[in-house]
Structure formats: C-alpha cells, structure tokens
Design a protein around this motif. Structure first.
Motif, mmCIF file in Angstrom:
data_model
loop_
_atom_site.group_PDB
_atom_site.id
_atom_site.type_symbol
_atom_site.label_atom_id
_atom_site.label_comp_id
_atom_site.label_asym_id
_atom_site.label_seq_id
_atom_site.Cartn_x
_atom_site.Cartn_y
_atom_site.Cartn_z
ATOM 1 N N PRO A 294 0.833 -1.204 0.000
ATOM 2 C CA PRO A 294 0.000 0.000 0.000
ATOM 3 C C PRO A 294 0.871 1.259 0.000
ATOM 4 N N GLY A 295 0.291 2.379 -0.402
ATOM 5 C CA GLY A 295 1.014 3.646 -0.330
ATOM 6 C C GLY A 295 1.699 4.046 -1.613
ATOM 7 N N ALA A 377 -4.253 9.617 -3.471
ATOM 8 C CA ALA A 377 -4.502 8.169 -3.542
ATOM 9 C C ALA A 377 -3.436 7.403 -2.763
ATOM 10 N N ALA A 378 -2.163 7.825 -2.925
ATOM 11 C CA ALA A 378 -1.075 7.148 -2.214
ATOM 12 C C ALA A 378 -1.227 7.324 -0.704
ATOM 13 N N LEU A 379 -1.628 8.525 -0.278
ATOM 14 C CA LEU A 379 -1.787 8.803 1.151
ATOM 15 C C LEU A 379 -2.916 7.956 1.745
ATOM 16 N N VAL A 380 -4.068 7.945 1.059
ATOM 17 C CA VAL A 380 -5.212 7.184 1.568
ATOM 18 C C VAL A 380 -4.867 5.700 1.595
ATOM 19 N N LEU A 388 -3.515 -0.216 -3.915
ATOM 20 C CA LEU A 388 -4.194 0.329 -5.098
ATOM 21 C C LEU A 388 -4.057 -0.658 -6.245
ATOM 22 N N PRO A 389 -5.030 -0.685 -7.159
ATOM 23 C CA PRO A 389 -4.926 -1.600 -8.299
ATOM 24 C C PRO A 389 -3.630 -1.373 -9.076
ATOM 25 N N ALA A 390 -2.912 -2.444 -9.406
ATOM 26 C CA ALA A 390 -1.582 -2.316 -10.005
ATOM 27 C C ALA A 390 -1.619 -1.673 -11.377
ATOM 28 N N GLY A 391 -2.719 -1.862 -12.095
ATOM 29 C CA GLY A 391 -2.753 -1.361 -13.466
ATOM 30 C C GLY A 391 -3.391 0.001 -13.604
ATOM 31 N N ALA A 392 -3.444 0.789 -12.516
ATOM 32 C CA ALA A 392 -4.155 2.069 -12.587
ATOM 33 C C ALA A 392 -3.194 3.256 -12.517
ATOM 34 N N VAL A 393 -3.506 4.295 -13.299
ATOM 35 C CA VAL A 393 -2.779 5.557 -13.174
ATOM 36 C C VAL A 393 -3.731 6.626 -12.645
ATOM 37 N N TYR A 394 -3.165 7.684 -12.068
ATOM 38 C CA TYR A 394 -3.956 8.741 -11.450
ATOM 39 C C TYR A 394 -3.486 10.099 -11.951
ATOM 40 N N PHE A 395 -4.406 10.994 -12.225
ATOM 41 C CA PHE A 395 -4.051 12.391 -12.415
ATOM 42 C C PHE A 395 -5.266 13.278 -12.204
ATOM 43 N N ILE A 455 -11.195 3.800 -2.117
ATOM 44 C CA ILE A 455 -9.998 3.090 -1.650
ATOM 45 C C ILE A 455 -10.278 2.379 -0.334
ATOM 46 N N ALA A 456 -11.006 3.069 0.572
ATOM 47 C CA ALA A 456 -11.271 2.490 1.895
ATOM 48 C C ALA A 456 -12.095 1.223 1.784
ATOM 49 N N ALA A 457 -12.931 1.120 0.728
ATOM 50 C CA ALA A 457 -13.788 -0.060 0.558
ATOM 51 C C ALA A 457 -12.964 -1.328 0.361
ATOM 52 N N THR A 458 -11.734 -1.174 -0.162
ATOM 53 C CA THR A 458 -10.915 -2.362 -0.395
ATOM 54 C C THR A 458 -9.898 -2.584 0.722
ATOM 55 N N ALA A 459 -9.997 -1.781 1.809
ATOM 56 C CA ALA A 459 -8.994 -1.861 2.873
ATOM 57 C C ALA A 459 -9.207 -3.094 3.735
ATOM 58 N N PRO A 460 -8.099 -3.686 4.203
ATOM 59 C CA PRO A 460 -8.246 -4.788 5.159
ATOM 60 C C PRO A 460 -8.842 -4.251 6.453
ATOM 61 N N ARG A 461 -9.585 -5.074 7.174
ATOM 62 C CA ARG A 461 -10.269 -4.639 8.391
ATOM 63 C C ARG A 461 -9.290 -4.305 9.506
ATOM 64 N N ALA A 462 -9.620 -3.310 10.327
ATOM 65 C CA ALA A 462 -8.963 -2.998 11.601
ATOM 66 C C ALA A 462 -7.446 -3.065 11.547
ATOM 67 N N ARG A 463 -6.873 -2.337 10.599
ATOM 68 C CA ARG A 463 -5.416 -2.318 10.523
ATOM 69 C C ARG A 463 -4.880 -1.316 11.542
ATOM 70 N N SER A 464 -3.987 -1.747 12.357
ATOM 71 C CA SER A 464 -3.338 -0.972 13.420
ATOM 72 C C SER A 464 -4.341 -0.062 14.140
ATOM 73 N N GLY A 465 -5.526 -0.646 14.402
ATOM 74 C CA GLY A 465 -6.503 0.079 15.203
ATOM 75 C C GLY A 465 -7.216 1.193 14.468
ATOM 76 N N GLN A 466 -6.876 1.425 13.218
ATOM 77 C CA GLN A 466 -7.496 2.536 12.481
ATOM 78 C C GLN A 466 -8.760 2.033 11.800
ATOM 79 N N ARG A 467 -9.865 2.653 12.095
ATOM 80 C CA ARG A 467 -11.113 2.281 11.443
ATOM 81 C C ARG A 467 -11.061 2.786 10.006
#
Ligand code: TYD
Ligand code: MG
Length: 473
Positions: A294-295, A377-380, A388-395, A455-467
């Motif tokens: 991630p990141g 996107a990188a921050l979130v 983030l999806p490997a095949g995606a670009v952002y601008f 992005i949050a929808a694809t996040a793993p649950r309860a990572r380091s206590g952060q909802r």
C-alpha cells in the motif's frame, strides 16, 4: 552617484551596501556581506565623473522589418536539444547549474565532442580541472578523437584574446563561471562582483562574435545558482541539471529560455561511459516497483510536451511526537500540506496523529498540480492499508473545496499509460479531451470523498486500530 571607497556586497543576491551589516536587507541572508574594493559599474547606468559627457546618436528601428528565425546549431544530443528548444542559438549565452558531481562537465564535454565531430570549432575552457584531467575523462568516454580545443585558464581577458585568434568558434564552454576573474574588476575571484564582471565580459564576447557561450554555474545548498543571481538575468537561457546522488538518472530542466519553452526536460542516465540519453523515461521511473504494497500510486504526469509516468510513494504512520512530521522528496511541501488538509476536511481522514512521508520515485521533481490526485490516492492507500490496483494511473488537481478538477492534455497521459501496459485510469469527472482514452478503463471522480470511499472499501479490516475512514459528505 555612488560613494567611493569600500563597499559590501551580499554574496547571495549581489545587493551593495556602504556599511557592513550582519543581515542582507534585500534577500534576508545572514553573514553574506563581504568587503569589495568598489561597486561594479552598472550596465547602462550612469558613469562616475570623467566618463563621456555626450552620448553617441544611434538609429531607432521599428518592430516590423526583416528578422529571420534564430538559426540553430544542433548538438546531436537529442535530450539536450529538446531542452534548449531545438539547438544552440549563435550569439546566445546559456547558464547550466547543478550540484557538484551531478555531471555538468561530463554533459558539456559530450556536447562539445558531438559538435566538433560535425566539423565546427569548439573550445572548452576549464577553470577547475587541468587539461590532463579533462583529457582523461574524455578518453574514458571514448571521445579522445574529437577535435575539441582545450584550455585550463581562469583569466577572462586572456580567454577572450585567445578566442579571437583563428577561426571563430561555434561553441565556447566556460566551466565554471565562479572560477573566472577579470583584471578590470578589483575583487577576489569567486565574489559576486568578479563573477558578474567576468560574465559581462564573456557575454559581450558572445554577442559580438556570434559564438554560442555556455557558462557552468555552481549551485548552493538550497538549489540556487550560487552567488550571481544577477548572471541569471544577463544570460539568454538558464538550465538546471538535477538528480539524486543515489540514482543514475539525471534531469536537465529549462528554467528560463529566451528562444524556447521552459517546461521541457531531458532525461539522462549516468553510465560508466558518460551520460546516456533516456528515450522512454516512464519505463525507467517505473522499473522495480513493488505493486503489492500500500502507499504507492502511479501518476500520469506531463513534463513539457512529453507524458511521463512516475510512482508516488507515501508512508503514513502513527507518530510518537507532539507535532507530527511531514517530509517530502520530489514534491512541494506546502502542496502536501494542502492535500492533507483537504483529505481531513473533505475526506474525513484523521491525519493529525500521523507522520507523513512522501517520495517521488526515481529522483524526479514533480511540479504540476495534476499530481494532487495521485498523492491523495497514495496517502489514503498508506493510511488504510488498501493496495491500489496495479494497473491504474492517477491524475487530477484537487481544489481546496475537495473538488477534483480537470487538467490539461488528458489524452496524451492516457495514451502513454496504455503504451506502458496500464489498464485503467482514475481522472477528474470534468474535462472532455480524453480522446479515445487510449483504450483504458476510465474512472471519473468529482470529489476527494469519492476517492477516499473507493480506496477504503478495499482496505483490510482494523489495521493498526485505524477504522476504515468514511467519506462524510
Ligand atoms: P562531473 O561531470 O565531473 O560533474 P560536475 O561537473 O557537475 O561537477 O561528473 C562527475 C561524476 O560523474 C563523478 O562522480 C563520476 C561520474 N561519472 C560516471 O559515472 N561516468 C563517467 O563516464 C563520467 C565521466 C563520470
Ligand atoms: Mg565539473
């Protein structure tokens, strides 16, 4: 009229004072004033008594009339010609700045050799290295056969007198302007007054002879061309040679150019045989990227007329400090602060207890606002742990309201992404110039809240206590 006697010149900005003081009022630098015998004559300014009383009368011209396009001397190094705007202009003066050891002398020796091979006279004057050192470097790069005229000299009058002998050179390189001194200026070599005086004499030579002159300038810690900011105003073009010490990539960037655009970059790679041109920078900047962490987000950016894909890396980690750290490499610190504030206010993220680190991979410096969306996107992604999806670009540009705004030349960005095998793009909702979209799947977003939710929808649950954060729109 200026008072006679010792004057004190700021070595950072060239401001002149009659009394010593600890801080330069003009640029705010401390302890930068040094005593110089006399202020340099101001070009075009009034003369002290004893000068000519009457001026010569000259004819004025109109804007209409015969003027050809500036003819160009092509160096043969494509990436260099791109930045100069299609080659060197005879009679023009170019200043190249860069950190020590970045490869300025290497680049210029290669340009000299390439031009000498086309049969033009080329003179390389080194004020820093002996001729044998320069020769040794040329031999290592396999350029020893090129008919470059070499000298290790520092006196400007001697250099100009020597250049006047024989065939007029097409190109003269002065490596570096800080080592030059003129007998007509009463000041120690390296001082602002000397640099300005030497530059003036050399520039006058270039303008009258029609030779193209390249001055090498040293750079201070904060990236300014050292001492003579004044020289930047005297020359026709200022280029900077950038790169991170640890990377082999070098980027030549135009800062000022009277004969071309300033937003073009030239990309080089330092090899054992000198600098090699990099035709496809995106492939280089994306090489060796870790797509499973991630990141990281890929920005489909533009450098001048050329699309460049580059990875933006972010690390958001809980802080132990009272004031969290924000550190940036390759991007603007205040721009990061802005994106963080927008993500907090309009994206519902809590970043006040987190250190934030941002890095543009490959040593590139990104300046365009289109990077906002990739940075966000990188921050979130880093905060939520969602890859983030490997095949995606952002601008896309992010406004203070949280809106994602369209940026220019979307079509070229998408085509480049498609060329490098990317499958989708996340881009602003507005703006129509996407062409055929390069065949990519397009995801259009109008607000940072949508980005965060996505992005949050694809996040793993309860990572380091952060909802997983919610968009609170
Ligand atoms: P140089 O052109 O002397 O830098 P500058 O004039 O900007 O101070 O470049 C020096 C660096 O480049 C030095 O660290 C060695 C490296 N280098 C190579 O890696 N390969 C080469 O072929 C050459 C000539 C230099
Ligand atoms: Mg050098």
């Amino acid at each position: 009229m200026a008072k006679r006697g010792p004057t004190y010149t700021c070595q950072a900005c060239g401001a002149v004072y009659h009394r010593w003081q600890g801080k330069c009022d003009a640029c705010g630098t401390w302890s930068s004033l040094s005593e110089e015998a006399q202020a340099a004559p101001v070009p075009g300014g009034g003369r002290a008594s004893g000068g000519r009383a009457r001026g010569r009368i000259f004819a004025l011209e109109s804007l209409k009339g015969e003027t050809q396009d500036a003819p160009r001397i092509v160096s043969g190094i494509g990436e260099l010609d791109r930045v100069t705007g299609g080659g060197f202009v005879p009679g023009s003066v170019l200043l190249i700045g860069g950190d020590p050891g970045i490869g300025k002398s290497t680049l210029l020796m290669q340009a000299c050799a390439a031009m000498a091979l086309t049969g033009r006279r080329v003179v390389y004057v080194s004020g820093e290295e002996s001729t044998s050192q320069v020769r040794l470097r040329a031999q290592r790069m396999g350029l020893a056969e090129a008919a470059v005229d070499l000298a290790a000299e520092t006196n400007v009058e001697d250099i100009i007198a020597t250049l006047g002998q024989g065939e007029r050179p097409a190109l003269v390189v002065i490596d570096s302007i800080q080592t030059m001194w003129s007998g007509e200026v009463e000041s120690a070599p390296g001082t602002v007054t000397q640099v300005r005086g030497s530059a003036q004499a050399l520039i006058r030579y270039a303008k009258t002879s029609g030779a193209c002159l390249i001055l090498v300038g040293h750079v201070t810690k904060d990236g300014q061309i050292a001492g003579p900011r004044v020289v930047e105003h005297m020359v026709d073009a200022v280029l900077s040679f950038e790169g991170e010490g640890a990377h082999a990539f070098r980027i030549l960037r135009g800062q000022k150019n009277r004969f071309g655009a300033t937003d073009e970059i030239g990309v080089f790679e330092m090899t054992g045989l000198g600098l090699a041109e990099v035709g496809n920078p995106s492939a280089l900047f994306l090489a060796g990227r870790d797509q499973s962490a991630p990141g990281a987000a890929v920005l489909a950016g533009m450098e001048g007329t050329r699309p460049v894909l580059v990875e933006i890396q972010a690390l958001v980690s809980p802080t132990a400090l009272g004031t969290p750290r924000r550190a940036v490499v390759g991007w603007d610190t205040s721009r990061l602060a802005m994106v963080l504030a927008v993500l907090e206010t309009h994206g519902g993220l809590k970043l006040g207890q987190h250190d934030v680190y941002l890095n543009v991979a490959g040593g590139l410096r990104v300046g365009e606002p289109a990077a906002d969306l990739a940075v966000a996107a990188a921050l979130v992604s880093s905060l939520t742990g969602a890859v983030l999806p490997a095949g995606a670009v952002y601008f896309g540009e992010i406004a203070l309201s949280g809106a994602i705004r369209p940026v220019s030349v979307a079509a070229a960005r998408l085509r480049e992404a498609a060329k490098l095998g990317f499958g989708s793009a996340v881009l602003p909702a507005g703006g129509a110039d996407t062409g055929d979209g390069g065949g990519l799947g397009l995801k259009r977003l109008g607000h940072v809240g949508e980005l965060v939710a996505e992005i949050a929808a694809t996040a793993p649950r309860a990572r380091s206590g952060q909802r997983a954060p919610q968009a609170d729109r």
